[in-house]
Design a protein around this motif. Structure first.
Motif, PDB file in Angstrom:
ATOM      1  N   PRO A  18       0.786  -1.229   0.000  1.00 16.15           N
ATOM      2  CA  PRO A  18       0.000   0.000   0.000  1.00 16.15           C
ATOM      3  C   PRO A  18       0.816   1.276   0.000  1.00 16.15           C
ATOM      4  CG  PRO A  18      -0.074  -1.069   2.154  1.00 16.15           C
ATOM      5  CD  PRO A  18       0.580  -2.028   1.218  1.00 16.15           C
ATOM      6  N   ASP A  19       2.088   1.185   0.355  1.00 17.38           N
ATOM      7  CA  ASP A  19       2.920   2.389   0.402  1.00 17.38           C
ATOM      8  C   ASP A  19       3.693   2.631  -0.893  1.00 17.38           C
ATOM      9  OD1 ASP A  19       4.427   0.093   0.794  1.00 17.38           O
ATOM     10  OD2 ASP A  19       5.930   1.098   2.058  1.00 17.38           O
ATOM     11  N   ARG A  20       3.417   1.823  -1.936  1.00 26.99           N
ATOM     12  CA  ARG A  20       4.160   1.958  -3.187  1.00 26.99           C
ATOM     13  C   ARG A  20       3.251   2.440  -4.314  1.00 26.99           C
ATOM     14  NH1 ARG A  20       8.888  -1.058  -3.241  1.00 26.99           N
ATOM     15  NH2 ARG A  20       9.348   0.208  -5.089  1.00 26.99           N
ATOM     16  N   SER A  21       3.840   3.225  -5.233  1.00 21.64           N
ATOM     17  CA  SER A  21       3.135   3.649  -6.440  1.00 21.64           C
ATOM     18  C   SER A  21       3.627   2.823  -7.616  1.00 21.64           C
ATOM     19  CB  SER A  21       3.416   5.128  -6.721  1.00 21.64           C
ATOM     20  OG  SER A  21       4.771   5.300  -7.152  1.00 21.64           O
ATOM     21  N   TYR A  22       2.924   2.911  -8.750  1.00 24.78           N
ATOM     22  CA  TYR A  22       3.381   2.143  -9.907  1.00 24.78           C
ATOM     23  C   TYR A  22       4.724   2.650 -10.389  1.00 24.78           C
ATOM     24  CZ  TYR A  22       1.926   5.865 -13.179  1.00 24.78           C
ATOM     25  OH  TYR A  22       1.798   7.041 -13.862  1.00 24.78           O
ATOM     26  N   ARG A  23       5.005   3.948 -10.213  1.00 23.30           N
ATOM     27  CA  ARG A  23       6.313   4.480 -10.602  1.00 23.30           C
ATOM     28  C   ARG A  23       7.425   3.924  -9.719  1.00 23.30           C
ATOM     29  NH1 ARG A  23       3.100   9.312 -11.538  1.00 23.30           N
ATOM     30  NH2 ARG A  23       3.478  10.191 -13.621  1.00 23.30           N
ATOM     31  N   SER A  24       7.201   3.923  -8.407  1.00 21.78           N
ATOM     32  CA  SER A  24       8.262   3.459  -7.503  1.00 21.78           C
ATOM     33  C   SER A  24       8.486   1.957  -7.644  1.00 21.78           C
ATOM     34  CB  SER A  24       7.937   3.824  -6.054  1.00 21.78           C
ATOM     35  OG  SER A  24       6.886   3.034  -5.536  1.00 21.78           O
ATOM     36  N   MET A 116      -2.879  -3.392  -7.636  1.00 23.38           N
ATOM     37  CA  MET A 116      -4.219  -3.991  -7.658  1.00 23.38           C
ATOM     38  C   MET A 116      -4.894  -4.070  -6.295  1.00 23.38           C
ATOM     39  SD  MET A 116      -3.606  -7.163 -10.291  1.00 23.38           S
ATOM     40  CE  MET A 116      -5.361  -7.440 -10.442  1.00 23.38           C
ATOM     41  N   THR A 117      -4.137  -3.881  -5.215  1.00 24.66           N
ATOM     42  CA  THR A 117      -4.681  -4.187  -3.888  1.00 24.66           C
ATOM     43  C   THR A 117      -5.234  -2.965  -3.168  1.00 24.66           C
ATOM     44  OG1 THR A 117      -2.554  -3.919  -2.750  1.00 24.66           O
ATOM     45  CG2 THR A 117      -3.049  -6.093  -3.677  1.00 24.66           C
ATOM     46  N   ASP A 118      -5.330  -1.825  -3.855  1.00 21.01           N
ATOM     47  CA  ASP A 118      -5.822  -0.621  -3.202  1.00 21.01           C
ATOM     48  C   ASP A 118      -7.288  -0.344  -3.539  1.00 21.01           C
ATOM     49  OD1 ASP A 118      -5.424   0.008  -5.845  1.00 21.01           O
ATOM     50  OD2 ASP A 118      -4.488   1.953  -5.468  1.00 21.01           O
ATOM     51  N   MET A 119      -8.007  -1.388  -3.967  1.00 23.04           N
ATOM     52  CA  MET A 119      -9.415  -1.240  -4.340  1.00 23.04           C
ATOM     53  C   MET A 119     -10.260  -2.251  -3.579  1.00 23.04           C
ATOM     54  SD  MET A 119      -9.152  -0.953  -8.466  1.00 23.04           S
ATOM     55  CE  MET A 119      -8.503  -2.621  -8.538  1.00 23.04           C
ATOM     56  N   SER A 120     -11.542  -2.033  -3.616  1.00 22.79           N
ATOM     57  CA  SER A 120     -12.471  -2.992  -3.008  1.00 22.79           C
ATOM     58  C   SER A 120     -12.513  -4.266  -3.840  1.00 22.79           C
ATOM     59  CB  SER A 120     -13.885  -2.397  -2.946  1.00 22.79           C
ATOM     60  OG  SER A 120     -14.423  -2.276  -4.268  1.00 22.79           O
ATOM     61  N   SER A 213      -2.288  -9.009  -7.022  1.00 23.15           N
ATOM     62  CA  SER A 213      -1.032  -8.559  -6.430  1.00 23.15           C
ATOM     63  C   SER A 213      -0.607  -7.205  -6.971  1.00 23.15           C
ATOM     64  CB  SER A 213       0.095  -9.573  -6.749  1.00 23.15           C
ATOM     65  OG  SER A 213      -0.311 -10.899  -6.476  1.00 23.15           O
ATOM     66  N   ASP A 214       0.252  -6.543  -6.217  1.00 18.94           N
ATOM     67  CA  ASP A 214       0.997  -5.384  -6.693  1.00 18.94           C
ATOM     68  C   ASP A 214       2.391  -5.864  -7.072  1.00 18.94           C
ATOM     69  OD1 ASP A 214      -1.209  -3.955  -5.709  1.00 18.94           O
ATOM     70  OD2 ASP A 214      -0.203  -3.538  -3.791  1.00 18.94           O
ATOM     71  N   GLY A 215       3.011  -5.210  -8.049  1.00 17.90           N
ATOM     72  CA  GLY A 215       4.381  -5.583  -8.379  1.00 17.90           C
ATOM     73  C   GLY A 215       4.815  -5.069  -9.733  1.00 17.90           C
ATOM     74  N   ALA A 216       6.102  -5.233 -10.001  1.00  9.50           N
ATOM     75  CA  ALA A 216       6.689  -4.800 -11.269  1.00  9.50           C
ATOM     76  C   ALA A 216       7.833  -5.724 -11.631  1.00  9.50           C
ATOM     77  CB  ALA A 216       7.192  -3.358 -11.165  1.00  9.50           C
ATOM     78  N   ALA A 217       8.125  -5.790 -12.922  1.00  9.64           N
ATOM     79  CA  ALA A 217       9.252  -6.580 -13.430  1.00  9.64           C
ATOM     80  C   ALA A 217       9.848  -5.852 -14.627  1.00  9.64           C
ATOM     81  CB  ALA A 217       8.808  -7.985 -13.831  1.00  9.64           C
ATOM     82  N   ALA A 218      11.140  -6.018 -14.830  1.00 17.08           N
ATOM     83  CA  ALA A 218      11.840  -5.339 -15.925  1.00 17.08           C
ATOM     84  C   ALA A 218      12.850  -6.278 -16.564  1.00 17.08           C
ATOM     85  CB  ALA A 218      12.551  -4.079 -15.421  1.00 17.08           C
ATOM     86  N   VAL A 219      13.002  -6.157 -17.885  1.00 17.21           N
ATOM     87  CA  VAL A 219      13.874  -7.026 -18.672  1.00 17.21           C
ATOM     88  C   VAL A 219      14.672  -6.159 -19.633  1.00 17.21           C
ATOM     89  CG1 VAL A 219      13.964  -8.945 -20.322  1.00 17.21           C
ATOM     90  CG2 VAL A 219      12.200  -8.915 -18.536  1.00 17.21           C
ATOM     91  N   LEU A 220      15.975  -6.396 -19.720  1.00 18.06           N
ATOM     92  CA  LEU A 220      16.843  -5.671 -20.646  1.00 18.06           C
ATOM     93  C   LEU A 220      17.243  -6.602 -21.779  1.00 18.06           C
ATOM     94  CD1 LEU A 220      18.941  -3.857 -17.942  1.00 18.06           C
ATOM     95  CD2 LEU A 220      17.569  -2.695 -19.700  1.00 18.06           C
TER      96      LEU A 220
END
Length: 390
Positions: A18-24, A116-120, A213-220
């Motif tokens: 809950p303390d994270r944004s999609y940017r962070s 995704m977890t900041d909604m009803s 879930s909330d989360g992010a992934a990155a690939v180079l």
């Protein structure tokens, strides 16, 4: 066309943050991807970026690609967003590979992010539902779980399969996820736990469904012309396949197969010059337990109706002949829609470099990732190869 290589990949933990944004979140995934490049990489060496996201909750639906990459300090490069439901970042990796292979970029960033977890619960159902057919499914009350429950019912009726086989998928993937520090539900469960859970949409119960879930992934991704500047242990993109299908389940001829998965797999095998028997491990899209059974068959790991036997024989266990979802899969690792496909690539990259810790597959050469949008409206398959002695 040139070969394309994965030179780095990373992800955040998946879960409720809950303390994270999609940017962070995406910044953290990007930093972990950069840290995994043996010789390092500077931001100004990245030529293009493609970000996968559904935009759950309506956040930054327009220009979410530039919004995310600007936060990384990647100014001035082409940056775009792909939305293909749960297959969004699998397709973003495919897009980055295309850019590199075509010569339009030497290094491309692909990835995905979702909060995704900041909604009803009702709002979450709505946003999951937009991945299905709108007029005749979502607006008439069909849930995402309900669509897969129809597929599960048809499968159990047609083949020698039981609800216990669905629960065996959950037990296996939770056992793997318990070894993954990034997993949302990183705990083991017993077969009794997985059999006795409350129903969500019969025959699927709570343990047959992945979390939101909330989360992010990155690939180079780098071209063959520059890959040696970054690593002596690259992972080659041996083959990529993608396909689409009728979005609505009611529009399809069969409920016991996902045609887009089958076609995407066939294309990936053909481009890699490989067959299903060459694959050493796979990360497949198990949003619901039935989806993993269908993936076994659609990807050619067994004949139609043969998936239960693979489970019975332990073939897809972590120590089996073909480990599937060593990460814990969507079921245990989690499912932040836009990040899931890139997260599968990050896991395969780690496995092929021998850095997966307790869940490491023994001496793999080829890994497969399988990412599905909705109930099969889109699918993308990547086959990755560990090159020896480059």
């Amino acid at each position: 066309m040139r070969d394309a290589y994965i030179i780095g990949a990373g992800q955040t933990p998946f879960g409720s943050m809950p303390d994270r944004s999609y940017r962070s979140l995406f910044l953290t995934a990007f930093e972990r991807a950069v840290e995994s490049v043996p010789h390092g990489i500077d931001e100004d060496e990245i030529d293009e970026a493609v970000i996968g996201s559904l935009g759950v909750g309506g956040r930054q639906l327009g220009l979410s690609g530039p919004a995310a990459t600007e936060h990384l300090g990647l100014h001035g490069i082409p940056s775009s967003r792909i939305e293909n439901a749960c297959a969004a970042s699998g397709y973003s990796v495919r897009q980055a590979v295309q850019a590199v292979k075509s010569g339009m970029a030497d290094v491309a960033l692909a990835g995905g992010v979702e909060v995704m977890t900041d909604m009803s619960g009702d709002m979450t159902k709505y946003w999951l539902g937009v991945s299905g057919e709108t007029e005749w499914e979502r607006l008439t009350g069909t849930t995402f779980a309900g669509v897969y429950a129809q597929m599960a019912s048809a499968y159990l009726d047609r083949y020698d399969a039981t609800r216990e086989h669905l629960s065996m998928v959950a037990v296996k993937n939770h056992a793997n996820g318990a070894k993954n520090p990034n997993a949302h539900l990183g705990f083991e469960c017993s077969l009794d736990d997985a059999m006795s859970a409350p129903d969500v949409a019969h025959p699927l119960n709570l343990y047959h469904c992945c979390p939101t879930s909330d989360g992010a992934a990155a690939v180079l991704v780098a071209s063959e012309d520059v890959v040696d500047e970054y690593t002596e242990e690259p992972v080659r993109v041996a083959g990529v396949g993608a396909s689409s299908e009728r979005v609505g389940l009611f529009q399809r001829e069969e409920y016991t197969t996902i045609a887009s998965s089958r076609r995407a797999g066939e294309t990936a095998y053909d481009r890699a010059g490989l067959g299903a028997s060459d694959i050493d491990f796979a990360e497949v899209h198990d949003c619901f337990a039935i989806a993993e059974l269908l993936a076994y068959e659609d990807l050619g790991f067994c004949d139609p109706g043969g998936a239960p036997q693979l489970l019975d024989d332990g073939v897809t266990d972590l120590d089996g002949d073909l480990p599937v979802n060593a990460s814990g899969g969507l079921k245990s690792k989690g499912h932040p829609i836009g990040a899931t496909g890139a997260g599968q690539i990050a896991e395969a990259f780690k496995q092929l470099r021998g850095k997966a810790g307790e869940r490491q597959v023994e001496d793999p050469t080829y890994g497969l990732t399988h990412n599905v949008g909705g109930s099969g409206g889109a699918a993308v398959v990547h086959i990755l190869e560990r090159e020896v002695g480059r």
